[in-house]
Design an enzyme around this catalytic site. Sequence first.
Site, short mmCIF file in Angstrom:
data_model
loop_
_atom_site.label_atom_id
_atom_site.label_comp_id
_atom_site.label_asym_id
_atom_site.label_seq_id
_atom_site.Cartn_x
_atom_site.Cartn_y
_atom_site.Cartn_z
N SER A 144 35.15 62.06 27.86
CA SER A 144 34.63 60.76 28.28
C SER A 144 34.77 60.62 29.79
O SER A 144 35.74 61.13 30.38
CB SER A 144 35.40 59.64 27.60
OG SER A 144 35.04 58.37 28.14
N TYR A 157 42.39 54.76 24.82
CA TYR A 157 41.26 55.69 24.69
C TYR A 157 41.15 56.57 25.94
O TYR A 157 41.04 57.80 25.85
CB TYR A 157 39.98 54.90 24.47
CG TYR A 157 38.73 55.73 24.40
CD1 TYR A 157 38.36 56.37 23.23
CD2 TYR A 157 37.89 55.87 25.51
CE1 TYR A 157 37.20 57.12 23.15
CE2 TYR A 157 36.72 56.61 25.45
CZ TYR A 157 36.39 57.24 24.26
OH TYR A 157 35.24 57.99 24.20
#
Length: 261
Positions: A144, A157
């Site tokens: 990500s 996250y």
Amino acid sequence: MDGFLTGQHVLLTGAAKGIGLSTLAHLLDAGAKVLATDIDDRLLASQSRALASRYSGQLRVAKLDLSQPDQVILSIQRWAAEYGEFDHLVSCAGILHLGALCDMPHQQIEQTFMVNSFGVLAAMQGVAKGMKQRGKGSMVIVGSNAANTPRANMGAYAASKAALHMLVKSIGIELAPLGIRCNIVSPGSTRTEMQLQLWHENYGEAQVIAGDAKQFRLGIPLNKIAEPKDIAQTILFLMSDAANHITMHDLRVDGGATLDH
């Protein structure tokens, strides 16, 4: 790149929806034999039924829970013995718990790391044994752009993806002398269920593209969010011979949202 994976065996995680499902379609179209996995094997079977019919003999589906790393390794060993060693690993699986990191229950933080970091590591360890014996292979791991850029209410996250990025690069440097390539694809905002989880009445696609100073988000210079196929096509590029001198690389696919930082 149609047909460039013909006869090659791919293990795919997180295949039931979003980026994973799009990647599955692209892998099959490129000729790969795919063992597609997801924690929701019923959804995976439903979503991939048409693909299984179209690409007869190329697709198998199975349940895989990345929150159980020991079982991940055992499952991969069993599948390798049954179907043959894997030429490629593509990992698209991941979970997102939203909330301020200072208030988030430790159980949610631990689960985030267990799936996004340790579970993916177990998958890499599982396929590495066969790749090392044969002296070839590739791994493409979906990370990500949040791994390098802090995001409000996404701390767990982002941290789990940052850990994952370093795990991929570290395994990559271990396996590079054997001719095995390990790379990362880092999406930004992409039209998936995970992205929709972030949207609400006063915050949606237009706000994501424009940016939000209160949330310390710069927006997207290309003036659009990504589609799952944009990420899938990048994954296949990194698996291909066109990328045969690329390893330990983090390829950002975010429309410039993190200014390539």
